[in-house]
Design a protein around this motif. Sequence first.
Motif, short mmCIF file in Angstrom:
data_model
loop_
_atom_site.label_atom_id
_atom_site.label_comp_id
_atom_site.label_asym_id
_atom_site.label_seq_id
_atom_site.Cartn_x
_atom_site.Cartn_y
_atom_site.Cartn_z
N GLY A 59 20.42 -16.21 -60.11
CA GLY A 59 19.99 -17.18 -59.10
C GLY A 59 21.07 -18.20 -58.84
N GLY A 60 21.38 -18.42 -57.56
CA GLY A 60 22.34 -19.46 -57.20
C GLY A 60 23.77 -19.03 -57.37
N ASN A 95 24.64 -25.66 -61.15
CA ASN A 95 24.31 -24.56 -60.26
C ASN A 95 23.96 -25.15 -58.90
N PHE A 118 13.82 -23.60 -58.91
CA PHE A 118 15.06 -22.89 -59.20
C PHE A 118 15.55 -23.10 -60.63
N ASN A 147 28.47 -17.83 -54.39
CA ASN A 147 27.32 -18.71 -54.20
C ASN A 147 26.87 -18.68 -52.74
N PRO A 148 25.55 -18.60 -52.48
CA PRO A 148 24.51 -18.21 -53.43
C PRO A 148 24.46 -16.69 -53.55
N GLU A 161 21.97 -24.22 -56.84
CA GLU A 161 20.54 -24.17 -56.54
C GLU A 161 19.85 -25.51 -56.79
N TYR A 162 20.30 -26.22 -57.83
CA TYR A 162 19.59 -27.45 -58.20
C TYR A 162 20.50 -28.60 -58.62
N LYS A 192 22.80 -20.28 -66.54
CA LYS A 192 22.63 -20.70 -65.15
C LYS A 192 23.70 -21.69 -64.71
#
Length: 521
Positions: free
Chosen positions: A246-247, A300, A443, A240-241, A302-303, A276
Amino acid sequence: ASNDTSLNRPLIHFTPEKGWMNDPNGLFYDNVTDLWHMYYQFNPNDTVWGQPLYWGHATSKNLTTWTHENIAIGPDSDDAGVFSGSIVIDYNNTSNFFNSSINPGQRVVAFYTYNTAESQTQYVAYSLDGGYTFTKYSGNPVLNLNSTQFRDPKVFWHDETEKWIMVLALSQEYKVQIYSSENLKEWELQSNFSHHGILGYQYECPGLSKIPIVKSSDSSLNSSNSTSPDYKWVMFLSINPGAPQGGSFTQYFIGDFDGKNFTADDHQTRFLDFGKDYYAFQAFDNTPNNDVLGVAWASNWEYGGFVPTSPWRSSMSLIRNFTLQEYHPNGEATELNLFSQPVIDHDVLNANHTIHKGNLTIGSGKNVTFDFHNSATGLVELNVTFKVNTSSIRPHDFVDLSFYLRGASDPHEYLRLGYENTAPAFFLDRGNSKVNFVSSNPFYTDKTSVNFLPYSTELNTYKIYAIADRNILEVYLNDGLAVSTNTFFFTEGNHIGSIDVIAGIDGVYELVDFEVKQLSV
Ligand code: FRU
């Protein structure tokens, strides 16, 4: 709180009562009391990650429903964190932490990274009450490389060399370090597993497990080669990331381990999950029959800090059981792959509704609508075997078989998942929601897909098992050959209440077997 979203709290995916959770830690089975223990990265003071960071704690009798326990381990100062780590049972008291009053099966020793602004070092703590409270070892830290990026010790007993093994990450050097020990306190470096797989920004949460190879249910694969081993070692590694989706994501490598070096069989990085939301995977210690059971953080980076839940953030995945099996990714290759099965104890769940159909040909109109409207619980299992009649497909047709899992009070919020024959792939669209986060967070990938081949080539048959639990969906393709775990967010209380099945073209898809179950705890 005014924005409390408790109606959307998962029923059989573990969530903290309040506050922030990330990685699972210290997973072990206590065979004296027949109880499963799970710890987790926990910030009780906020719904975002922050220090002081603790090990939260939960227990389960059935790996399906969980009981909240008190915080197990905390930092010595508020600007520090008890970061990720693991637990082993020290039956033979190799650590000398225990006396004869402690049952050998409850000699619980924990390893974690102590995070401060200056360094990440490895700490040991032991429990004299079966894992509820811990005493920190006076000789801490047991490993200190004067690094700020050195973390996530996973310890296990290696039968073959009769030593303890620790794997942990020198995160930003892209190294998994492998140490061994005789007493859980003094650790000797054996090797570095370095620069494998997708590197991303950094390595986190490595793990190493001995996993049985079981015969595939695909009869074309059972070569009965008696010289092949009945297990392989699998290295798990989170990054990560920088994940392909993604992420953050978890990758794994299949190979051998001799107590010093892990040697991968090939140069391939493999996905533990194609969704994800499956990160920081860890396996349980001390399981019955040495089964390989594990769990991941179902979010994740990312979010994860923005998802619309309150007063908690994040859930764990379901517990999964892992085996290795051969499969054919195409017409020419035979490969080993991890197969994942969800561990769900249906005896502790009520099946409120079951719908079961067989041999249904699906058309392009709305087919087989199942409706739980007045009693939606948000916990729904879908089990489908379908067959594709390719003879009626013309080139360039988009030939999907779609399952629309719709909200009970607002059907315009829905998940669409299914299969399309031209790609060919399984797909998921989680973007149809009125919740602002879903449409506004860049994201929060709406649409994901996974390559999906027939389970049985002769019959052109595929299998999908999906379980939706309030705000998380886990999908297992072809008995767990591929898994996709994804959170989703509908308006509070709009639980999945119906399923529509629609095909792109008439007469192509036959539902050989179709079962929907609505469950409650
Ligand atoms: C992974 C991780 C670990 C670390 C922990 C801190 O999600 O970054 O490397 O120990 O979370 O909470």
